[in-house]
Design an enzyme around this catalytic site. Structure first.
Site, PDB file in Angstrom:
ATOM      1  N   GLU A 411       1.334  -2.767  -1.578  1.00  0.00           N
ATOM      2  CA  GLU A 411       0.986  -3.795  -0.682  1.00  0.00           C
ATOM      3  C   GLU A 411       0.790  -5.129  -1.273  1.00  0.00           C
ATOM      4  O   GLU A 411       0.017  -6.008  -1.523  1.00  0.00           O
ATOM      5  CB  GLU A 411      -0.390  -3.315  -0.211  1.00  0.00           C
ATOM      6  CG  GLU A 411      -0.394  -1.894   0.316  1.00  0.00           C
ATOM      7  CD  GLU A 411      -2.019  -1.693   0.883  1.00  0.00           C
ATOM      8  OE1 GLU A 411      -2.913  -1.890   0.270  1.00  0.00           O
ATOM      9  OE2 GLU A 411      -1.693  -1.225   2.105  1.00  0.00           O
ATOM     10  N   GLU A 481       1.392   7.464   1.062  1.00  0.00           N
ATOM     11  CA  GLU A 481       0.008   7.597   1.563  1.00  0.00           C
ATOM     12  C   GLU A 481      -0.156   8.156   2.898  1.00  0.00           C
ATOM     13  O   GLU A 481       0.604   7.956   3.670  1.00  0.00           O
ATOM     14  CB  GLU A 481      -0.724   6.363   1.473  1.00  0.00           C
ATOM     15  CG  GLU A 481      -1.120   5.717   0.105  1.00  0.00           C
ATOM     16  CD  GLU A 481      -1.699   4.237  -0.050  1.00  0.00           C
ATOM     17  OE1 GLU A 481      -2.845   4.291   0.952  1.00  0.00           O
ATOM     18  OE2 GLU A 481      -1.380   3.575  -0.688  1.00  0.00           O
TER      19      GLU A 481
HETATM   20  C1  GAL Z   1      -3.741   1.839   1.595  1.00  0.00           C
HETATM   21  C2  GAL Z   1      -3.809   1.381   0.391  1.00  0.00           C
HETATM   22  C3  GAL Z   1      -4.693   1.994  -0.636  1.00  0.00           C
HETATM   23  C4  GAL Z   1      -6.109   2.176   0.089  1.00  0.00           C
HETATM   24  C5  GAL Z   1      -5.990   2.856   1.560  1.00  0.00           C
HETATM   25  C6  GAL Z   1      -7.192   3.019   2.273  1.00  0.00           C
HETATM   26  O1  GAL Z   1      -3.330   0.572   2.552  1.00  0.00           O
HETATM   27  O2  GAL Z   1      -2.685   1.263  -0.231  1.00  0.00           O
HETATM   28  O3  GAL Z   1      -4.709   1.291  -1.694  1.00  0.00           O
HETATM   29  O4  GAL Z   1      -6.572   1.120   0.116  1.00  0.00           O
HETATM   30  O5  GAL Z   1      -4.922   2.249   2.213  1.00  0.00           O
HETATM   31  O6  GAL Z   1      -8.047   3.664   1.613  1.00  0.00           O
END
Ligand code: GAL
Length: 973
Positions: A411, A481
């Site tokens: 990010e 993620e």
């Molecule tokens: C993503 C980010 C993580 C965490 C997650 C939400 O956008 O990369 O570090 O913030 O969202 O828990």
């Protein structure tokens, strides 16, 4: 204006040695400087450096443990602070606030007697947040930034045999903080080890182990580059060759499933370094990511380093525990979100077998809040700092076979700085692939990576039907993620897994995230954002892991284990658990692994009647190769006269001990239902009797005015009524990204947490119109929130055969319902002593319609306390799905409830209102009533706290419904 201090300029540091490979030990001397140090905290960055001079008397300073974060080592040492995206200081790069907590650390040490004289030595810092300026014996060595990266100084000529004094000044904030905006606690300090390493004359500056595998020939090629001449030996392979020379031999490859390491030695004139060589080749071939020629499927997690007592200081046992827990839960991959982990963790990944995406210590997310103005990755002045970070990661970790992708960071938006990092990494290590999620052009990456894409979008990407640059469609796809594991959930894992198994290009994903970052707290149990009085914080968004802070697996991890199991066992029926495929008396076993066959597993069958195992035995399953399936015959069904629902359960267990689990550890299971659930026998015929304001019907007494039951089988029952609300989960509460799916607040706005129940009629009727008497107690109600003209018309019909009491609930929605319901069922209160719970249904753990893969049909026993899932921020939890019957008792009397159809139940020692009002576990105090919820429907869970919401098929849309329960009080006439 004064010139920025060193910690506020954009340079990575000064005086440090070039980065090199990290290894735990060699035959040269090393002295750990971990332990008790003297410490002084100042609220601002001091100019005075007199503490670093030899002879300074720090006798009045307090003591602190290194490694450690100072904010976790004393009430007077400041506090942790949590923000997700925003910087907790004004965005004015590279400047930081005057209020810059500064920790001065001092340590005296002698060289051990066996230390090989003064001379070449380096001082290594494995991790300091956020920067350090270092002096040895009064001489300034230099300074560095890059919190989760190693930094070394040459110190040989400065060392003395006795009373060396090491002084380290650490500032909480530096220009580096702008590059370290990861979603986690801000925790300053020397949080990884400090070590003095002897470097004899002629010892290698660095070495690079290249070990590839040719799957067509079955050979590995080893070449160790080293900046001094030396020999490389691997006795098991008969390798004895010069550094720089390539040698090709027959080997077994390294994979996460078969982590074959060969022990070897790099011998130079001055040092012998142990090597652990794993041979493997990573490629993108025809748009698919392959290792050793085969597609791999990532069953991954994102791992932050976290311990509830020590923050990011992680001891070796905790690292090992993480790896063992991952392996035991079928996880095969880790993204080291969002920085290189302690290097010993990667040794464990090599040893136990986990694919690793090693991510650089780089995130500038907070610039998004200011329109990405001034983003360091798009500003050439910062490029040296970015390149320094890339190099420190790659050089440190390049000799780990487990690392197959380098990630530029997380990010950071887009910018030329990332391109510069990618170019440098590609040049230095062409053997691995590059990952970065934040730039959808995929300009610098070898894989198309996304976070929290919906199922529909993943499907589209899988079909290569997504728009965007054409070149991107030729890349492998992964979800770096997905499935946000905050609180109860994540829901929807099974549906993702089906997509990963359907589309070749979709190579799995990494659940966000491994562990809740709740910090141990004397009152709350675990603290989250805001609990330390931070002026900006993101609450319990920091508790979004598959493990609770104490590393107990949450239901989410058990669900994930089942969804990603490497063997699919599918039976004939459609029971709880696996449901697909297979013919009558066979079970279909599929090896879903990428490399290994099934010879390490032992299979068993068992046969259940009403959830009780009546027969079991071993099942012979061929050692199927990766990707193969077989229909395996089951034995003939055991003959039993007992009536009841029948199931087969087949389990795959480890046949022998492995490093991460013992023989017998269950890897996979499947269940199939042979017969349908047996519905409760009818309960009617008994006459109701109404006298003195009460109605008696079979074992129950009712209030004649309200029609509510007062006792059943002598057991007091309170407040039985329709129940349509639940204490919103974090996923119910959703996020700003999907305002229409923020059901928690929407339900509240609609008033579902405060519906009124109006009784319109209480009557005694005959079920059979020809019968003039009353055998049915009918209670007509209207359930509706204030200020709305919609309602749920609810009719309760009670009948009995004298012993059994039957309730049929009919619900008809009236008006325009704008939202699905949290749940639809009834709730009632029982005395708190009724805390022993037995049931036949899904279990043993919590399950909701989209988090139910791990629930298997069986007979289960828990106390009411044990049914609670202790989410760090309390919320709806603990439902048991597919229940045929449940019984609550106190050891003497009990109340048994059979469902028609099967239902979901939860039982709590507090109300849903109390659960909803609680902010921490400590707010929940058991009362004198057990609240029992019997749900016909529960809405699914989804993962809208960051990702997509509940899939349409799991929304509890209000429609006319009818469901029934039969109550008996065993032991009463
Ligand atoms: C993503 C980010 C993580 C965490 C997650 C939400 O956008 O990369 O570090 O913030 O969202 O828990």
């Amino acid at each position: 204006m004064s010139a920025p201090s060193w910690y506020e300029d954009v340079t990575p540091g000064r005086g440090v040695l070039p980065p090199r490979a990290w290894y735990a030990h060699s035959d040269t001397a090393a002295l750990s400087l971990d332990g008790t140090w003297r410490f002084r905290l100042s609220p601002t960055a001091l100019a005075d450096t007199s503490f670093a001079a030899e002879g300074f008397d720090a006798g009045g300073w307090r003591e602190i443990t290194v490694p450690g974060h100072w904010v976790l080592q004393g009430k007077d040492l400041g506090t942790p602070a949590y923000t997700n995206v925003v910087y907790p200081f004004p965005v004015d790069p590279p400047r930081v606030p005057t209020e810059n907590p500064t920790g001065d650390h001092l340590r005296h040490f002698d060289l051990p007697d066996e230390w090989p004289g003064v001379g070449g030595a380096v001082l290594r810092f494995d991790g300091v947040e956020s920067c350090a300026r270092v002096w040895l014996n009064g001489a300034e060595l230099g300074e560095f930034k890059g919190s989760r990266l190693p930094h070394e100084f040459a110190v040989g000529p400065l060392l003395k045999a006795r009373d060396n004094v090491l002084a380290v000044r650490v500032h909480q904030w530096s220009s580096g903080s702008y590059l370290e905006d990861q979603d986690q606690w801000w925790l300053p300090g020397i949080f990884r080890s400090v070590t003095l390493l002897h470097r004899p004359e002629g010892a290698p500056g660095d070495f690079f182990v290249h070990a590839s595998y040719d799957h067509t020939a079955g050979t590995g090629t080893l070449r160790v580059e080293c900046d001094v001449p030396g020999r490389v030996t691997v006795p098991e392979l008969g390798v004895d060759t010069a550094t720089g020379e390539a040698v090709t031999v027959r080997v077994a490859p390294w994979t996460a499933e078969t982590p074959r390491l060969y022990g070897g030695t790099l011998t130079t004139a001055a040092e012998r370094i142990p090597l652990r060589v794993g041979f493997r080749t990573v490629r993108v071939e025809n748009g698919v990511l392959t290792v050793n020629g085969r597609r791999v499927l990532f069953r991954g997690v994102n791992r932050h380093e976290f311990h509830p007592d020590s923050g990011r200081r992680i001891d070796p046992e905790t690292m090992r525990r993480d790896v063992e827990l991952m392996k035991r839960h079928n996880v095969n991959a880790v993204r080291t979100a969002h920085y290189p982990p302690h290097p010993a963790f990667l040794d464990l990944c090599d040893e136990y077998g986990l694919w690793v995406i090693d991510e650089c210590d780089l995130e500038t997310h907070g610039f998004q809040r200011v329109g990405w103005r001034g983003n360091p990755v798009d500003d050439a002045r910062w490029t040296p700092a970015l390149l320094d970070r890339a190099a420190r990661m790659v050089e440190r970790d390049k000799n780990h076979p487990s690392v197959i992708l380098w990630s530029l960071g997380n990010e950071c938006g887009a910018g030329a700085g990332l391109g510069a990092m990618a170019d440098w990494i590609r040049d230095r290590d062409p053997s691995r692939l590059l990952h970065y999620e934040g730039d959808r052009s995929c300009a610098d990456t070898d894989v198309y990576s996304r976070m929290y894409a919906t199922h529909d979008e993943v499907d589209e990407i899988g079909r290569r039907a997504d728009d965007g640059p054409a070149a991107r469609r030729s890349l492998p796809f992964l979800l770096c993620e997905y499935a946000h594991a905050m609180g109860n959930g994540p829901g929807g894992l099974s549906a993702y897994q089906r997509l990963f198994e359907t589309h070749e290009r979709c190579q799995g994903g990494f659940v966000w995230e491994w562990i809740d970052h709740g910090l141990s707290h004397p009152v709350y149990g675990y603290a989250y954002g805001g609990d330390f009085g931070e002026e900006l914080h993101d609450g319990n968004f920091v508790c979004d892991g598959l493990l609770f802070p104490d590393r107990t697996p949450s239901p989410g991890l058990l669900e994930y284990k089942k969804v990603i199991e490497p063997v699919r066992i599918a039976g004939a029926g459609s029971g709880t658990g696996n449901t697909e495929g297979g013919a009558g008396d066979t079970v279909r076993v599929t090896n879903l692994r990428d490399f290994a066959d099934l010879s390490d597993l032992a299979f068993t069958w068992s046969y259940q009647i009403e959830g009780e195992t009546v027969a079991s035995g071993p099942l012979q399953v061929p050692a199927l190769a990766a990707g193969q399936s077989a229909d395996v015959p089951l034995p003939s069904a055991p003959e039993r006269v007992t009536a009841g629902e029948r199931t087969w359960t087949v389990r795959a267990e480890l046949a022998a001990d492995v490093p991460w689990a013992s023989a017998g550890h269950e890897v996979a299971w499947g269940q199939s239902r042979v017969s349908e659930p047996v519905p409760p026998t009818p309960a009617r015929g008994a006459r109701a009797d109404g006298t003195g304001g009460r109605i008696t019907l079979g074992p129950a007494a009712f209030d004649a005015r309200t029609g509510e039951p007062l006792t059943i089988g002598g057991i007091p029952v309170t407040g039985l009524r329709l129940d349509v609300w639940r204490a919103p989960t974090d996923n119910d509460n959703g996020s700003a990204r999907r305002p229409d799916e923020r059901y928690g607040p929407l339900w509240r706005e609609l008033g579902l947490h405060r519906v009124r129940h109006r009784t319109d009629a209480v009557s005694l009727d005959a079920e059979d119109a020809a019968d003039p008497g009353g055998d049915t107690l009918t209670v007509v109600t209207r359930v509706a929130p204030a200020a709305r003209d919609l309602a749920l018309r609810t009719v309760y019909r009670w009948t009995s055969d004298g012993t059994r009491l039957r309730l049929t609930v009919s619900v008809t929605p009236e008006g325009e319902w704008p939202l699905p319901l949290p749940r639809l069922g009834i709730a009632l209160g029982l005395p708190a002593r009724m805390r022993r719970v037995d049931w036949f249904g899904g279990g043993p753990g919590e399950a909701y319609p989209d988090t139910r893969a791990a629930a298997r049909l069986g007979r289960w026993h828990r106390t009411v306390e044990e049914l609670q899932t202790p989410y760090v921020r309390p919320q709806e939890n603990g439902a048991r799905i597919d229940t045929r019957w449940v019984e609550l008792g106190d050891g003497k009397s009990g109340l048994r409830i059979e469902g028609d159809p099967a239902f979901s139940f939860s039982a709590r020692p507090w109300t849903d209102e109390a659960l909803d009002a609680a902010n921490h576990r400590s707010d929940l105090v058991p009362g004198d009533t057990v609240r029992l919820h019997l749900d016909h429907v529960q809405q699914g869970i989804g993962s809208a706290s960051c990702g997509p919401g509940v899939l349409p098929e799991f929304l509890a849309v209000p429609v006319p419904a009818e469901f029934g329960f039969t109550f008996t009080a065993p032991g009463t006439p």
